[in-house]
Each structure stands twice: as C-alpha cells, then as structure tokens.
Design a protein around this motif. Structure first.
Motif, PDB file in Angstrom:
ATOM      1  N   SER A 243       5.053 -10.728  -3.979  1.00  0.00           N
ATOM      2  CA  SER A 243       3.811 -11.124  -3.312  1.00  0.00           C
ATOM      3  C   SER A 243       2.808 -11.533  -4.376  1.00  0.00           C
ATOM      4  O   SER A 243       3.008 -11.284  -5.563  1.00  0.00           O
ATOM      5  CB  SER A 243       3.254  -9.969  -2.464  1.00  0.00           C
ATOM      6  OG  SER A 243       3.020  -8.824  -3.275  1.00  0.00           O
ATOM      7  N   VAL A 252      -3.570  -7.455  -2.792  1.00  0.00           N
ATOM      8  CA  VAL A 252      -2.515  -8.415  -2.491  1.00  0.00           C
ATOM      9  C   VAL A 252      -3.053  -9.441  -1.505  1.00  0.00           C
ATOM     10  O   VAL A 252      -3.697  -9.083  -0.514  1.00  0.00           O
ATOM     11  CB  VAL A 252      -1.283  -7.695  -1.902  1.00  0.00           C
ATOM     12  CG1 VAL A 252      -0.236  -8.706  -1.459  1.00  0.00           C
ATOM     13  CG2 VAL A 252      -0.685  -6.742  -2.928  1.00  0.00           C
ATOM     14  N   SER A 254      -1.112 -12.120  -0.147  1.00  0.00           N
ATOM     15  CA  SER A 254      -0.074 -12.850   0.588  1.00  0.00           C
ATOM     16  C   SER A 254       0.872 -11.859   1.254  1.00  0.00           C
ATOM     17  O   SER A 254       0.843 -10.657   0.984  1.00  0.00           O
ATOM     18  CB  SER A 254       0.716 -13.757  -0.371  1.00  0.00           C
ATOM     19  OG  SER A 254       1.577 -12.976  -1.201  1.00  0.00           O
ATOM     20  N   GLU A 255       1.729 -12.387   2.120  1.00  0.00           N
ATOM     21  CA  GLU A 255       2.787 -11.570   2.702  1.00  0.00           C
ATOM     22  C   GLU A 255       3.891 -11.350   1.664  1.00  0.00           C
ATOM     23  O   GLU A 255       3.971 -12.051   0.656  1.00  0.00           O
ATOM     24  CB  GLU A 255       3.359 -12.258   3.940  1.00  0.00           C
ATOM     25  CG  GLU A 255       2.352 -12.424   5.073  1.00  0.00           C
ATOM     26  CD  GLU A 255       2.971 -13.084   6.298  1.00  0.00           C
ATOM     27  OE1 GLU A 255       4.176 -13.412   6.240  1.00  0.00           O
ATOM     28  OE2 GLU A 255       2.259 -13.277   7.292  1.00  0.00           O
ATOM     29  N   ASN A 256       4.749 -10.364   1.917  1.00  0.00           N
ATOM     30  CA  ASN A 256       5.861 -10.075   1.006  1.00  0.00           C
ATOM     31  C   ASN A 256       7.036 -11.015   1.267  1.00  0.00           C
ATOM     32  O   ASN A 256       7.315 -11.381   2.412  1.00  0.00           O
ATOM     33  CB  ASN A 256       6.329  -8.630   1.176  1.00  0.00           C
ATOM     34  CG  ASN A 256       5.301  -7.632   0.691  1.00  0.00           C
ATOM     35  OD1 ASN A 256       4.610  -7.885  -0.281  1.00  0.00           O
ATOM     36  ND2 ASN A 256       5.187  -6.513   1.372  1.00  0.00           N
ATOM     37  N   TYR A 257       7.713 -11.394   0.176  1.00  0.00           N
ATOM     38  CA  TYR A 257       8.980 -12.117   0.291  1.00  0.00           C
ATOM     39  C   TYR A 257      10.077 -11.155  -0.149  1.00  0.00           C
ATOM     40  O   TYR A 257      10.047 -10.621  -1.257  1.00  0.00           O
ATOM     41  CB  TYR A 257       8.966 -13.361  -0.597  1.00  0.00           C
ATOM     42  CG  TYR A 257      10.298 -14.076  -0.654  1.00  0.00           C
ATOM     43  CD1 TYR A 257      10.934 -14.502   0.503  1.00  0.00           C
ATOM     44  CD2 TYR A 257      10.936 -14.307  -1.877  1.00  0.00           C
ATOM     45  CE1 TYR A 257      12.154 -15.156   0.446  1.00  0.00           C
ATOM     46  CE2 TYR A 257      12.148 -14.961  -1.940  1.00  0.00           C
ATOM     47  CZ  TYR A 257      12.761 -15.377  -0.772  1.00  0.00           C
ATOM     48  OH  TYR A 257      13.975 -16.019  -0.821  1.00  0.00           O
ATOM     49  N   PHE A 280       4.524 -19.979  -1.226  1.00  0.00           N
ATOM     50  CA  PHE A 280       3.286 -19.307  -0.825  1.00  0.00           C
ATOM     51  C   PHE A 280       2.222 -20.393  -0.622  1.00  0.00           C
ATOM     52  O   PHE A 280       1.909 -21.145  -1.551  1.00  0.00           O
ATOM     53  CB  PHE A 280       2.823 -18.313  -1.920  1.00  0.00           C
ATOM     54  CG  PHE A 280       3.752 -17.168  -2.114  1.00  0.00           C
ATOM     55  CD1 PHE A 280       3.695 -16.047  -1.297  1.00  0.00           C
ATOM     56  CD2 PHE A 280       4.719 -17.169  -3.126  1.00  0.00           C
ATOM     57  CE1 PHE A 280       4.546 -14.979  -1.471  1.00  0.00           C
ATOM     58  CE2 PHE A 280       5.570 -16.106  -3.322  1.00  0.00           C
ATOM     59  CZ  PHE A 280       5.498 -14.998  -2.489  1.00  0.00           C
TER      60      PHE A 280
END
Length: 283
Positions: A243, A252, A254-257, A280
């Motif tokens: 992220s 944080v 962004s969302e998690n990858y 992203f």
C-alpha cells in the motif's frame, strides 16, 4: 421624566451604529464598542466603555445590541468572553480584521481585490448567522464549519495574514497543548490545502480550451507496480500486502494489494507468475 433604575443583572452590549454625543452626559460610541450597562431609563442606557472605564455617560438603546457574555475577573482585570461558539467568535474577529483591509483596498482603488474581499465577508456574515441560529442538523453544521474555516484560511492567505493552524475538526490548535511536530505537520497540511484552493480559484479565471485542456491540467497521477520476486526465508506460505504511505500525514492513503506467495519461492497461484501487476490511481 421616569427615574433611572439599575439593571437586574450585569449586561453588556455592542454598538451597532456610530453615536456622536452632544457632550456630557452623553457618551459617544463607535461601531463595535463594547459597553457595560449599569442603568436604564426610557430609550436610554447609562454605562461605560469596557476598554476605557473612565468614559461614562448615557447612550440610546436603539444603538446597542445586547450580548450574552461571561466575565472573568483576574487581578482586578475584567475579561469579557462572548457566550457563543468559538467559531462564531473567530468569524467576528476575522470580519473586523478583513474590514479594515477592505477599506484600505477601496482607498487604493484596487477594485478587483476589493470586490473579492467584499464577497468573502458577505459569505462569512451569512454563515455566522446560520451558526448562531442553532437550528442546523449535526451533519449540516459540520459541513458549514468546514466551509467557514476554509473561507477564513483562504482569505487570510490571499491577504497575507497569519495562517491559522487547525485540527481535523477545524478547531484552532492550542500551541501550549500541542507538540511542535504536530503543529508543523498541521501547518504543512493547511498550507497545501490553501495553495490547492488558490490554484482552483485561478483555474476558474482561465479560458476553456476544450476537453484536452481540462484533462492535461489534471493534478492526479497513477503508480504502476510490477512484482517480479519476493524473498523471505520463512519456509511457509506468506501473504504480501502493499500500500502507499504518506509520511507527511503519517497514514496509509491507498487500499492494500495482496500477493499470496508460496513456500517454494513462487506465487501461490502459479498462473500469476510474471503477472503480478497493480496500478494505484488518483494520487
């Protein structure tokens, strides 16, 4: 003539018009003067200026707006605190400060900036009335507070006044109870927001050259990530989270990858080999 009688409780008022007394016992007033009212008789009050107690006399009731206040007495010094929400007090102070600059802009014939400040002051006056009405639902009140603080900060910036540092709810941070690092981050964040707002205002004044112009001037960016390998000698299956982290906001953004990595050093889903890609967006 009716006799003078003392007020039933401590009363304070603000002059809403200039009053030019014809001499003693009349007390001359300027708009904004705070008075302590001691006696009343018909259409007149008797009292003194809070900022200069030696100036006493009578003045018309119609020139005075009664305010609910709290009086703090420390070492024989009276501190008058308006009994209204802090943001409404801040708007009042801001209007006084901007009003002085607004007059200077008129004298200097800076018409464009004069009209801009005038428009902002009208907005603040209208919003202040809504704040004091006490009739707004909680969500609308929160939205209104954000508009008010944003307008104040923007106006202070373009008028080259001091920047007010706030918390996430728009309340002014107390430097005595806030760490230097927190104040620094809050100041940076406020500066970035105001700068972005000024850019938006300036872009409104630019001619529209079509859709291409609007797209090319977009401030958004994207980050493309291609995972080629991951080495971690734990001998078991693992899950790799990626992220984006903003060091200024310390959070944080962004969302998690998620990548599932097998114990043999390959992706858990073998068909994902050399195909672990993510973008992203809107950074």
């Amino acid at each position: 003539m009716a006799p003078w009688r003392k007020t039933d409780k401590e009363r304070h008022g603000v002059a809403i018009y200039n009053f030019q007394g014809s001499g003693p016992p009349q007390l001359s007033l300027q708009i904004g003067d705070v008075v302590r009212i001691q006696e009343t008789c018909g259409d007149w009050y008797r009292g003194y200026l809070v900022k200069h107690k030696m100036l006493q006399g009578i003045f018309p009731k119609s020139f005075i707006y009664i305010k609910e206040v709290t009086v703090e007495k420390k070492r024989n010094i009276e501190n008058i605190i308006p009994a209204e929400i802090p943001l409404a007090q801040e708007v009042t102070t801001t209007l006084w400060e901007w009003g002085s600059i607004w007059k200077q802009l008129y004298v200097a014939s800076k018409k464009e900036r004069f009209l801009q400040v005038q428009s902002m002051m009208y907005d603040l006056m209208e919003w202040r009335s809504q704040l004091l009405s006490g009739t707004l639902p909680k969500d609308e009140l929160k939205e209104l507070k954000q508009k008010v603080t944003s307008k104040i900060d923007y106006g202070n910036k373009i008028l080259e006044l001091d920047l007010i540092v706030r918390d996430e709810d728009g309340n002014i941070l107390d430097p005595d109870n806030t760490s230097i690092i927190s104040l620094f981050h809050a100041h940076e964040e406020a500066t970035d927001k105001i700068t972005e707002r000024i850019k938006e205002e300036m872009s409104k004044d630019q001619p529209d050259y079509g859709m291409y112009s609007r797209i090319s001037s977009s401030p958004t960016h994207s980050l493309y990530v291609f995972v080629r390998n991951f080495v971690c000698r734990i001998g078991e299956d693992a899950e790799l989270f990626m992220s984006l982290y903003d060091p200024n906001k310390q959070m944080v953004i962004s969302e998690n990858y998620l990548v599932r990595w097998g114990s043999r050093g390959f992706p858990k889903e073998i068909e994902m080999l050399n195909n672990l890609k993510v973008v992203f967006t809107i950074l």
